[in-house]
Design a protein around this motif. Structure first.
Motif: not given
Length: 395
Positions: A40, A42, A45-47, A104, A107, A111
């Motif tokens: 993914y 990153s 803050d979004k995946l 993970w 994160a 997200n």
């Protein structure tokens, strides 16, 4: 056309913006990409699906158009090094250690926070696309991915529909019931995977359904009790200091007073320690009523001796397991337990012990409540029944 010809960070940012505008599933469908399985991107803050973003970004940079799924290698042999060369961060969801898995999951949490709508909800697709939940069962562990971290796998998501145990969910957490299906082996595997999340100090995601949207809370498995088949799961970003995997009620000095009960907006009573109190009462005494003999955990509650509203502590030694009917009678002062004889006494002029279903009037437990709690409750009962200060012979 080669992925190495993707060199424009601006093109990547355009692909990211289109992903956000369309949503992950619509974006992948438009460009014929499958859901990311491991890697993914990153960003903010979004995946994002790393391979799909790279393929679409290529089309923003080059007039020949986006790369197709079959034209592009994902992972370390294709998109990842190209995206990194432009300064983008790539995360590998296939963790091999507990520390990597914790990183993970945090994160994933950032997200999901970033993708919440104005009501604090996310789409079901947003939950699935990052692996926070992925099947029809209540417990999601994705053992294929998490068994590198623990041989039993590690629970990732817990779905709470509210249909079977609506009272076990509040703003502080949930008392989550062990799965009971015809697939006993799988049930046991899911229980072990959830215990692994606690022992490894890995957060889980509690999923609630709101139509076609989902509520998601970051949570921690704080403890469990096997006889009652309950997990204690607490919401928050901070892991519990101690895992409650067995009775620890004798490890701290006893205090009769002290709890975190409060009122919200002047009317709603918040009892943040109630779920933990129930679990610890069950751990200390077992999920069975010593006065009626009922041993059905679903019918047993944790009764305070010094009540929560009276400032009573959430220490298990300030409680007893009781069936729901006796708990109501106890709170109504229809009976009390004499701290000297450890026997139940009925209120004069009220229903008899037999009428209330008390077939075992004397407490016969391996571990007893704290004497201070028993005495406080008995004195309160005498006061409420108008016999405060009565001589022993008059009682």
């Amino acid at each position: 056309m080669r992925i190495k010809d993707l060199t424009s960070a601006t093109a990547v940012e355009k692909a990211l913006a289109e992903y956000d505008e369309l949503g992950g599933q619509a974006f992948r469908d438009k460009y014929d990409f499958g859901q990311a399985m491991q890697y993914y991107l990153s960003h903010g803050d979004k995946l994002y699906d790393a391979k799909a973003i790279a393929g679409v970004a290529y089309g923003y940079q080059h007039p020949s158009g986006p790369l197709k799924n079959y034209d592009l290698d994902g992972g370390e042999a294709g998109a990842n090094p190209v995206l990194r060369a432009m300064g983008f961060k790539i995360l590998n969801s296939h963790s091999e250690t507990a520390d990597a898995e914790r990183e993970w999951r945090m994160a994933v949490w950032k997200n999901l926070l970033a993708r919440r709508d104005s009501s604090g909800l996310v789409t079901a697709e947003a939950v699935r696309s990052v692996g926070a939940y992925g099947n029809y069962r209540g417990i999601w562990s994705d053992k294929t991915r998490t068994r590198k971290v623990h041989p039993d796998g590690v629970t990732i998501g817990l779905k709470h529909t509210g249909q079977h145990y609506p009272d076990d969910l509040d703003e502080n957490g949930v008392l989550y019931h062990y799965p009971v299906t015809r697939q006993r082996g799988r049930d046991l595997g899911e229980v072990n995977a959830t215990k692994a999340a606690a022992t490894l100090r890995l957060p889980v995601f509690v999923i609630t359904e709101h139509g076609d949207r989902r509520g998601v809370q970051l949570a921690w498995v704080q403890g469990w009790e096997d006889e009652s088949s309950l997990f204690l799961v607490k919401f928050g970003v901070t892991p519990p200091v101690q895992v409650l995997d067995h009775d620890r009620s004798e490890e701290q000095p006893f205090q009769l007073e002290g709890n975190r009960r409060r009122r919200r907006n002047g009317a709603v009573v918040i009892r943040p320690d109630q779920a933990r109190f129930k679990l610890e009462v069950f751990q200390r005494y077992g999920p069975r009523c010593p006065l009626s003999g009922i041993e059905i955990p679903q019918m047993i509650e944790a009764a305070h001796l010094r009540g929560d509203a009276d400032g009573g502590t959430a220490d298990a030694r300030n409680g007893l397991p009781m069936n729901a009917a006796l708990h109501r009678a106890f709170d109504a002062h229809l009976f009390a337990i004499n701290p000297d004889t450890l026997s139940a006494e009925a209120r004069p002029g009220g229903p008899s012990l037999e009428d209330m279903g008390i077939s075992h009037p004397r407490l016969d437990l391996d571990r007893l409540p704290h004497p201070e709690a028993l005495r406080w409750r008995y004195s309160e009962w005498l006061r409420c029944t108008g016999r405060e200060g009565a001589a022993p012979a008059d009682r």
